[in-house]
Design an enzyme around this catalytic site. Sequence first.
Site, PDB file in Angstrom:
ATOM      1  N   HIS A 194     -53.544  77.854 -57.369  1.00  7.80           N
ATOM      2  CA  HIS A 194     -53.339  79.166 -56.778  1.00  7.80           C
ATOM      3  C   HIS A 194     -53.256  79.017 -55.254  1.00  7.80           C
ATOM      4  O   HIS A 194     -53.493  77.929 -54.722  1.00  7.80           O
ATOM      5  CB  HIS A 194     -54.475  80.135 -57.185  1.00  7.80           C
ATOM      6  CG  HIS A 194     -55.839  79.707 -56.784  1.00  7.80           C
ATOM      7  ND1 HIS A 194     -56.859  79.447 -57.682  1.00  7.80           N
ATOM      8  CD2 HIS A 194     -56.379  79.469 -55.563  1.00  7.80           C
ATOM      9  CE1 HIS A 194     -57.943  79.081 -57.031  1.00  7.80           C
ATOM     10  NE2 HIS A 194     -57.682  79.083 -55.733  1.00  7.80           N
TER      11      HIS A 194
HETATM   12  P1  TYD Z   1     -60.948  80.403 -60.047  1.00  5.41           P
HETATM   13  O1  TYD Z   1     -60.809  80.652 -58.586  1.00  5.41           O
HETATM   14  O2  TYD Z   1     -59.819  80.815 -60.916  1.00  5.41           O
HETATM   15  O3  TYD Z   1     -61.263  78.867 -60.315  1.00  5.41           O
HETATM   16  P2  TYD Z   1     -60.285  77.625 -60.132  1.00  5.41           P
HETATM   17  O4  TYD Z   1     -59.148  78.114 -59.328  1.00  5.41           O
HETATM   18  O5  TYD Z   1     -61.100  76.611 -59.414  1.00  5.41           O
HETATM   19  O6  TYD Z   1     -59.871  77.133 -61.459  1.00  5.41           O
HETATM   20  O7  TYD Z   1     -62.272  81.086 -60.519  1.00  5.41           O
HETATM   21  C1  TYD Z   1     -62.712  81.039 -61.859  1.00  5.41           C
HETATM   22  C2  TYD Z   1     -63.389  82.339 -62.182  1.00  5.41           C
HETATM   23  O8  TYD Z   1     -64.522  82.538 -61.352  1.00  5.41           O
HETATM   24  C3  TYD Z   1     -62.465  83.539 -61.966  1.00  5.41           C
HETATM   25  O9  TYD Z   1     -62.708  84.460 -63.012  1.00  5.41           O
HETATM   26  C4  TYD Z   1     -62.936  84.122 -60.660  1.00  5.41           C
HETATM   27  C5  TYD Z   1     -64.406  83.748 -60.612  1.00  5.41           C
HETATM   28  N1  TYD Z   1     -64.894  83.523 -59.236  1.00  5.41           N
HETATM   29  C6  TYD Z   1     -65.785  84.413 -58.676  1.00  5.41           C
HETATM   30  O10 TYD Z   1     -66.210  85.409 -59.299  1.00  5.41           O
HETATM   31  N2  TYD Z   1     -66.248  84.195 -57.402  1.00  5.41           N
HETATM   32  C7  TYD Z   1     -65.836  83.129 -56.673  1.00  5.41           C
HETATM   33  O11 TYD Z   1     -66.272  82.961 -55.504  1.00  5.41           O
HETATM   34  C8  TYD Z   1     -64.880  82.221 -57.255  1.00  5.41           C
HETATM   35  C9  TYD Z   1     -64.382  81.039 -56.489  1.00  5.41           C
HETATM   36  C10 TYD Z   1     -64.442  82.467 -58.536  1.00  5.41           C
END
Ligand code: TYD
Length: 139
Positions: free
Chosen positions: A56
Amino acid sequence: MFKIKVKNSGFVKLASKKDSKRGNLFIATAEDNIPFKIRRAYFMTNLTRVKVRGDHAHKKTTQAIFPIKGSFVLNLDDGKKKQKITLKNPEVGVILGPKLWHSMSHFSKDCSILVLADDYYKESDYFREYQDFLKFVRK
Ligand code: TYD
């Protein structure tokens, strides 16, 4: 060290006090060795069976990512240039500025990743679709 050629990125270095008797201490200080005020920190563990995380970009948020244990590959893409960087030194992190598509892969068994962010979590700050990101950065 080689240069980061994608936009809105760069290396950052933690301060350290290494001591063979007492262990190593690594220090991240906002607006000092970390070039922003830190509003949020999160870390990832148990990545052994994971192929890819991230995938992302952010609209405004800036982050700094560190391999606090083990190693992984950071894949960066600013919409024009792409770069892959292997992170394995806990002191050396990379800035994930806004409008920089990023993913993490090739995690070592023991890999733990620390991320410092300049803003609170907001889903509205994410580009989750690569085509939306490309349209935005290329217009
Ligand atoms: P995501 O950013 O999609 O993880 P990655 O990109 O590393 O695979 O985050 C995973 C899940 O966690 C998503 O549902 C959003 C949640 N999240 C939070 O609630 N707070 C945060 O600070 C982060 C980074 C993620």
